[in-house]
Scaffold this active site. Structure first.
Site, PDB file in Angstrom:
ATOM      1  N   HIS A  91     -10.737  27.954   2.314  1.00 53.50           N
ATOM      2  CA  HIS A  91     -11.913  28.048   3.191  1.00 53.50           C
ATOM      3  C   HIS A  91     -11.874  29.343   4.006  1.00 53.50           C
ATOM      4  O   HIS A  91     -12.907  29.985   4.195  1.00 53.50           O
ATOM      5  CB  HIS A  91     -11.958  26.818   4.102  1.00 53.50           C
ATOM      6  CG  HIS A  91     -13.070  26.862   5.075  1.00 53.50           C
ATOM      7  ND1 HIS A  91     -14.384  26.919   4.679  1.00 53.50           N
ATOM      8  CD2 HIS A  91     -13.086  26.908   6.422  1.00 53.50           C
ATOM      9  CE1 HIS A  91     -15.158  26.983   5.749  1.00 53.50           C
ATOM     10  NE2 HIS A  91     -14.393  26.970   6.810  1.00 53.50           N
TER      11      HIS A  91
ATOM     12  N   GLY B  82       0.792  -1.229   0.000  1.00 49.26           N
ATOM     13  CA  GLY B  82       0.000   0.000   0.000  1.00 49.26           C
ATOM     14  C   GLY B  82       0.821   1.273   0.000  1.00 49.26           C
ATOM     15  O   GLY B  82       0.277   2.360  -0.193  1.00 49.26           O
TER      16      GLY B  82
ATOM     17  N   LYS C  29     -26.315  28.702   9.837  1.00 52.57           N
ATOM     18  CA  LYS C  29     -26.186  27.242   9.871  1.00 52.57           C
ATOM     19  C   LYS C  29     -25.437  26.797  11.116  1.00 52.57           C
ATOM     20  O   LYS C  29     -24.496  27.466  11.544  1.00 52.57           O
ATOM     21  CB  LYS C  29     -25.410  26.796   8.607  1.00 52.57           C
ATOM     22  CG  LYS C  29     -25.049  25.339   8.548  1.00 52.57           C
ATOM     23  CD  LYS C  29     -24.159  25.046   7.343  1.00 52.57           C
ATOM     24  CE  LYS C  29     -22.687  25.033   7.704  1.00 52.57           C
ATOM     25  NZ  LYS C  29     -21.814  24.620   6.597  1.00 52.57           N
TER      26      LYS C  29
HETATM   27  C1  R5P Z   1     -18.246  25.163   5.555  1.00 55.64           C
HETATM   28  O1  R5P Z   1     -18.034  26.069   6.333  1.00 55.64           O
HETATM   29  C2  R5P Z   1     -17.962  25.273   4.083  1.00 55.64           C
HETATM   30  O2  R5P Z   1     -17.842  26.584   3.679  1.00 55.64           O
HETATM   31  C3  R5P Z   1     -19.044  24.590   3.274  1.00 55.64           C
HETATM   32  O3  R5P Z   1     -20.259  25.251   3.487  1.00 55.64           O
HETATM   33  C4  R5P Z   1     -19.194  23.160   3.692  1.00 55.64           C
HETATM   34  O4  R5P Z   1     -17.953  22.612   3.950  1.00 55.64           O
HETATM   35  C5  R5P Z   1     -19.873  22.347   2.634  1.00 55.64           C
HETATM   36  O5  R5P Z   1     -19.914  21.021   3.076  1.00 55.64           O
HETATM   37  P1  R5P Z   1     -21.207  20.134   2.849  1.00 55.64           P
HETATM   38  O6  R5P Z   1     -21.502  20.215   1.376  1.00 55.64           O
HETATM   39  O7  R5P Z   1     -20.814  18.756   3.293  1.00 55.64           O
HETATM   40  O8  R5P Z   1     -22.290  20.699   3.704  1.00 55.64           O
END
Ligand code: R5P
Length: 312
Positions: free
Chosen positions: A129, A37, A191
């Site tokens: 990010h 691997g 969120k």
């Molecule tokens: C999170 O803070 C990122 O900006 C995205 O919103 C997130 O990572 C998207 O991941 P998923 O599609 O799994 O919700």
């Protein structure tokens, strides 16, 4: 110093397109796996004294692609590369940039440390990010942005009654950037992440009733964030004509099915990672070839990148 482009296996079509744009052949490289691997790789051409660019997103399978990049960097360093840069169109682990609870690792910091320790002298990344990740790197990080390209792709979709939507608080600055380019207002979905693949929404800020949302995010992984944002937007009375723009379309697990079940008119994303084979989303792929080739060309000739950077 002559230019060499080396492709890892994570996104060879993009690497080949960049090399073609720059008018150089990809440096041949053997990448194989031993029976136990372990990865084994060997450059098949000299890079001694050359200005080497390793093209490799650390996309899923993230550990394979990350280790492959580290091994490539080590091979180039030991082979006498004059200058060594990783071009990472997508940087995995970037979301692990802090401890959200106790007894966690800060994965992004560790990845940055490993990249620098492998001999890389510079990293080029696209739409990280969080821009603050730059501070994790002990080597210079050039943070490019594909937002102007993606905004142009979305421009024909939007009208005066569209609204740019940040699907979480982390995407607010990104949404403001799109809104500025497209001359639209911003709404924000609040969120809360419950797990890697499950999120919950607490509410929404901004006017969305009767408007057509354009959801913008740095990445789509499982699609849970977008799914939750759409449910909230529809409940708040938005028009069921929804567009989605993201820099990185990882589309892992059942993301494609999840998104296909939504009233998504159009989706745009870059080619930072390979598209899952046979996926059926109405996906417009925005190529990074010209942006990344321009960045490499300017780094190679010691010219400014400022108009390509994320804070431009
Ligand atoms: C999170 O803070 C990122 O900006 C995205 O919103 C997130 O990572 C998207 O991941 P998923 O599609 O799994 O919700």
């Amino acid at each position: 110093m002559d230019l060499s482009i080396v492709a890892g296996s994570a996104n060879r079509p993009l690497a080949a397109a960049i090399a073609q744009q720059l008018g150089v052949a990809l440096t041949p490289c053997l990448i194989e796996r031993f029976p136990d691997g372990e990865l084994h790789l060997a450059l098949q051409e000299s890079v001694r004294g050359r200005d080497v660019y390793l093209i490799q997103p650390s996309s899923p399978p993230v550990h394979d692609h990350l280790l492959e990049l580290l091994l490539l960097a080590d091979a180039c360093r030991r082979a006498g590369a004059g200058r060594l840069t990783a071009v990472m169109p997508y940087l995995g682990y970037a979301r692990q940039d802090r401890r959200a609870g106790g007894r966690e690792a800060v994965g992004a910091r560790l990845v940055a440390t490993l990249l620098a320790a492998s001999g890389l002298q510079r990293v080029v990344a696209v739409d990280l990010h969080s821009p603050a990740l730059e501070g994790f790197f002990d080597v210079p990080l050039e943070h490019l942005s594909a937002v102007p390209l993606l905004a142009e792709a979305a421009r024909p979709w939007v009208t005066a009654d569209s609204v740019v939507v940040a699907p979480d608080l982390g995407a607010v600055r990104l949404a403001e950037r799109y809104a500025g380019l497209l001359h639209l207002p911003v709404a924000v979905v609040h969120k809360v992440r419950m797990s890697g693949a499950a999120v919950r929404v607490r509410g929404i800020t901004g006017e969305v009733r009767g408007r057509a949302p354009l959801i913008v995010d740095d990445m789509i992984s499982t699609g849970a964030t977008v799914e939750a944002a759409i449910a909230t937007l529809l409940a708040a009375g938005c028009r069921p004509e929804i567009g989605l723009v993201a820099s990185h379309a990882l589309l892992v697990e059942d993301a494609v099915e999840r998104l296909l079940a939504q009233p998504l008119r159009r989706v745009a994303a870059t080619d930072s990672v390979l598209e899952p084979p046979g996926q059926r989303l109405p996906l417009q792929v925005v190529g990074l070839r010209a942006l990344l080739a321009a960045a490499i060309e300017r780094l190679h000739t010691n010219r400014s990148l400022s108009d390509l950077l994320a804070y431009a």
